[in-house]
Design a protein around this motif. Sequence first.
Motif, PDB file in Angstrom:
ATOM      1  N   ASN A 118       2.171  34.619   6.605  1.00 41.17           N
ATOM      2  CA  ASN A 118       3.551  34.536   6.127  1.00 41.17           C
ATOM      3  C   ASN A 118       3.793  33.326   5.233  1.00 41.17           C
ATOM      4  O   ASN A 118       4.934  33.073   4.809  1.00 41.17           O
ATOM      5  CB  ASN A 118       4.522  34.493   7.310  1.00 41.17           C
ATOM      6  CG  ASN A 118       4.541  35.807   8.075  1.00 41.17           C
ATOM      7  OD1 ASN A 118       4.559  36.883   7.472  1.00 41.17           O
ATOM      8  ND2 ASN A 118       4.531  35.740   9.397  1.00 41.17           N
ATOM      9  N   ASN A 120       4.326  31.218   2.089  1.00 45.92           N
ATOM     10  CA  ASN A 120       4.878  31.634   0.804  1.00 45.92           C
ATOM     11  C   ASN A 120       4.880  30.489  -0.201  1.00 45.92           C
ATOM     12  O   ASN A 120       4.900  29.302   0.162  1.00 45.92           O
ATOM     13  CB  ASN A 120       6.303  32.159   0.973  1.00 45.92           C
ATOM     14  CG  ASN A 120       6.318  33.616   1.405  1.00 45.92           C
ATOM     15  OD1 ASN A 120       5.669  34.460   0.774  1.00 45.92           O
ATOM     16  ND2 ASN A 120       7.029  33.910   2.478  1.00 45.92           N
ATOM     17  N   TRP A 121       4.907  30.878  -1.456  1.00 55.39           N
ATOM     18  CA  TRP A 121       4.930  29.923  -2.572  1.00 55.39           C
ATOM     19  C   TRP A 121       6.260  29.175  -2.628  1.00 55.39           C
ATOM     20  O   TRP A 121       7.302  29.698  -2.250  1.00 55.39           O
ATOM     21  CB  TRP A 121       4.714  30.697  -3.868  1.00 55.39           C
ATOM     22  CG  TRP A 121       4.731  29.861  -5.111  1.00 55.39           C
ATOM     23  CD1 TRP A 121       3.651  29.317  -5.743  1.00 55.39           C
ATOM     24  CD2 TRP A 121       5.876  29.501  -5.886  1.00 55.39           C
ATOM     25  NE1 TRP A 121       4.053  28.623  -6.867  1.00 55.39           N
ATOM     26  CE2 TRP A 121       5.421  28.727  -6.978  1.00 55.39           C
ATOM     27  CE3 TRP A 121       7.240  29.746  -5.766  1.00 55.39           C
ATOM     28  CZ2 TRP A 121       6.277  28.201  -7.933  1.00 55.39           C
ATOM     29  CZ3 TRP A 121       8.103  29.220  -6.717  1.00 55.39           C
ATOM     30  CH2 TRP A 121       7.614  28.452  -7.790  1.00 55.39           C
ATOM     31  N   TYR A 122       6.215  27.930  -3.113  1.00 56.15           N
ATOM     32  CA  TYR A 122       7.425  27.181  -3.437  1.00 56.15           C
ATOM     33  C   TYR A 122       7.069  26.184  -4.522  1.00 56.15           C
ATOM     34  O   TYR A 122       5.878  25.905  -4.778  1.00 56.15           O
ATOM     35  CB  TYR A 122       7.995  26.456  -2.202  1.00 56.15           C
ATOM     36  CG  TYR A 122       7.004  25.570  -1.487  1.00 56.15           C
ATOM     37  CD1 TYR A 122       6.831  24.245  -1.873  1.00 56.15           C
ATOM     38  CD2 TYR A 122       6.255  26.066  -0.419  1.00 56.15           C
ATOM     39  CE1 TYR A 122       5.922  23.424  -1.208  1.00 56.15           C
ATOM     40  CE2 TYR A 122       5.347  25.252   0.239  1.00 56.15           C
ATOM     41  CZ  TYR A 122       5.180  23.937  -0.160  1.00 56.15           C
ATOM     42  OH  TYR A 122       4.277  23.143   0.491  1.00 56.15           O
ATOM     43  N   VAL A 132      -0.503  27.888   2.359  1.00 51.51           N
ATOM     44  CA  VAL A 132      -0.218  28.665   1.159  1.00 51.51           C
ATOM     45  C   VAL A 132      -1.471  28.788   0.297  1.00 51.51           C
ATOM     46  O   VAL A 132      -1.725  29.837  -0.318  1.00 51.51           O
ATOM     47  CB  VAL A 132       0.954  28.047   0.358  1.00 51.51           C
ATOM     48  CG1 VAL A 132       0.608  26.672  -0.169  1.00 51.51           C
ATOM     49  CG2 VAL A 132       1.382  28.998  -0.762  1.00 51.51           C
ATOM     50  N   ARG A 135      -3.894  31.342   2.020  1.00 49.81           N
ATOM     51  CA  ARG A 135      -3.526  32.732   1.723  1.00 49.81           C
ATOM     52  C   ARG A 135      -3.870  33.076   0.273  1.00 49.81           C
ATOM     53  O   ARG A 135      -4.364  34.172  -0.017  1.00 49.81           O
ATOM     54  CB  ARG A 135      -2.030  32.936   1.981  1.00 49.81           C
ATOM     55  CG  ARG A 135      -1.595  34.394   1.889  1.00 49.81           C
ATOM     56  CD  ARG A 135      -0.094  34.565   2.121  1.00 49.81           C
ATOM     57  NE  ARG A 135       0.278  35.977   2.025  1.00 49.81           N
ATOM     58  CZ  ARG A 135       1.533  36.412   1.977  1.00 49.81           C
ATOM     59  NH1 ARG A 135       2.536  35.536   2.048  1.00 49.81           N
ATOM     60  NH2 ARG A 135       1.784  37.700   1.870  1.00 49.81           N
ATOM     61  N   GLN A 179       5.195  30.927  -9.622  1.00 49.37           N
ATOM     62  CA  GLN A 179       5.847  32.014  -8.877  1.00 49.37           C
ATOM     63  C   GLN A 179       5.397  33.371  -9.418  1.00 49.37           C
ATOM     64  O   GLN A 179       5.139  34.308  -8.643  1.00 49.37           O
ATOM     65  CB  GLN A 179       7.374  31.886  -9.014  1.00 49.37           C
ATOM     66  CG  GLN A 179       8.143  33.015  -8.341  1.00 49.37           C
ATOM     67  CD  GLN A 179       8.180  32.904  -6.819  1.00 49.37           C
ATOM     68  OE1 GLN A 179       8.886  32.058  -6.273  1.00 49.37           O
ATOM     69  NE2 GLN A 179       7.423  33.746  -6.127  1.00 49.37           N
ATOM     70  N   TRP A 182       1.917  34.053  -8.136  1.00 48.93           N
ATOM     71  CA  TRP A 182       1.981  34.378  -6.707  1.00 48.93           C
ATOM     72  C   TRP A 182       2.455  35.816  -6.501  1.00 48.93           C
ATOM     73  O   TRP A 182       1.877  36.559  -5.699  1.00 48.93           O
ATOM     74  CB  TRP A 182       2.913  33.405  -5.993  1.00 48.93           C
ATOM     75  CG  TRP A 182       3.025  33.641  -4.518  1.00 48.93           C
ATOM     76  CD1 TRP A 182       4.001  34.362  -3.879  1.00 48.93           C
ATOM     77  CD2 TRP A 182       2.132  33.192  -3.489  1.00 48.93           C
ATOM     78  NE1 TRP A 182       3.773  34.374  -2.516  1.00 48.93           N
ATOM     79  CE2 TRP A 182       2.636  33.664  -2.256  1.00 48.93           C
ATOM     80  CE3 TRP A 182       0.968  32.428  -3.498  1.00 48.93           C
ATOM     81  CZ2 TRP A 182       2.005  33.395  -1.042  1.00 48.93           C
ATOM     82  CZ3 TRP A 182       0.345  32.157  -2.282  1.00 48.93           C
ATOM     83  CH2 TRP A 182       0.849  32.634  -1.078  1.00 48.93           C
ATOM     84  N   ASN A 183       3.471  36.209  -7.232  1.00 48.43           N
ATOM     85  CA  ASN A 183       3.984  37.575  -7.105  1.00 48.43           C
ATOM     86  C   ASN A 183       2.925  38.601  -7.499  1.00 48.43           C
ATOM     87  O   ASN A 183       2.816  39.663  -6.873  1.00 48.43           O
ATOM     88  CB  ASN A 183       5.228  37.754  -7.984  1.00 48.43           C
ATOM     89  CG  ASN A 183       6.428  36.971  -7.470  1.00 48.43           C
ATOM     90  OD1 ASN A 183       6.446  36.530  -6.323  1.00 48.43           O
ATOM     91  ND2 ASN A 183       7.421  36.782  -8.326  1.00 48.43           N
ATOM     92  N   ILE A 186       0.427  38.858  -4.645  1.00 43.07           N
ATOM     93  CA  ILE A 186       1.006  39.631  -3.548  1.00 43.07           C
ATOM     94  C   ILE A 186       0.959  41.122  -3.871  1.00 43.07           C
ATOM     95  O   ILE A 186       0.628  41.964  -3.017  1.00 43.07           O
ATOM     96  CB  ILE A 186       2.465  39.201  -3.284  1.00 43.07           C
ATOM     97  CG1 ILE A 186       2.512  37.750  -2.751  1.00 43.07           C
ATOM     98  CG2 ILE A 186       3.146  40.146  -2.304  1.00 43.07           C
ATOM     99  CD1 ILE A 186       1.951  37.559  -1.374  1.00 43.07           C
TER     100      ILE A 186
END
Length: 409
Positions: A118, A120-122, A132, A135, A179, A182-183, A186
Amino acid sequence: MFVRTLLAMSLSCIIAGTAFAAPTAEQPLNPKKIADTAVQDPIDPLAMNAASNAQSTANTQITQQEQQDLNKASKTLQNLEKSEDNTAAIGTAPTTSTTTPSSAAATKVSWTLDGLNNANWYDNIGKGQFPVYARAHVMLNNAHASPGAIDGSSGKNTLKAIASFQQMNGLKPTGTLTQETWNALIAKQGSKPAFVEYTITDADLKGPYVASIPRDYALQSKMKGLYYTRVTEMLGEKFHMDEDFLKKLNPKATFKKAGEKIIVANIRNEVPEDIHLIVAHKGAKQLYLFNSRNQMIGSFPATIGSSDTPSPTGTYKVTGVAPNPWYGYSPSNFVQGKNNKPLSLPPGPNGPVGNIWIGLSKKSFGIHGTPNPSAISKTASHGCIRLTNWDANDLGKKVKSGVTVKFLE
């Protein structure tokens, strides 16, 4: 069907000191040594895969079309190198936000199975070892942009893997984990979790294993095989993970009990089809794969020569693939310790070339595995192209004789 042939492998390709690591556990080591065979330089007879080496005696000259394809690929990689920001923190993305989350926020995400899956990127993740990145490493691996040994850390191998992924997926290849990137990761990963629970089996514990690997080649030559030395070494290779990182994720595991459950990376074990050409980029310390449409389809971190023992320049072709090779030591190349006579070192994950050899039309040079996968691209080789054992094995299963290999400065 297998045929026997001779493949020249010079010790000039290998660092003198034998390091300790291991490859995947799927292939049993049941090599058959051929004795009293006249060899050159000296080498050992190797079992060559007939299916992947049907063209091993084919003309190794580069055609005009192949040269044109190589020129296009080289230009792509030169542009890629110019686009990468090698000075940036990998996770620091451009942002217009007035508030920037601290990288300390990443440490609050636990290293549990749920925490890893779980993560996630930031903005402005920063440098370090965070869930992160762990993953991201798995997703990059599964998208054929290998980060090397998965360890959840930022670094050059991570940057190169991100840049390769961006290049292969139509994004600006900066090497920064934005971002947008990362998307895209995913989306490629889909519903497949990055980490899973694995149950240690009796077969995992059975091995074969050895207590240790001596550095002396004379002692190594007397061993049945240069096997794994411990279960964590084998499992790290099996799941493309740095051994210390595997232990970090499983601090309570003993790795000594069948039925014990551990957290491992949920990785792929194949590379794309249609490998048309391979570019070994010395400056980037990367190996890039291109298809017949001149599209980049894969990349691996690589150790490619050194200033003292450089890799060759120019263009060559793959001539064959040898799984689980015997390795021939010759004092005519250099003397290791007090060994003044030729020696044959048995196959195994801790052998000088890992457990696979992909020969090139340049005598004594090839692409192979390594006993120390976590050091790939971070050290020097003696001229050959070294990959992690899993990347070398995956490439060896798909590459065909006659594929063009270009060394790019």
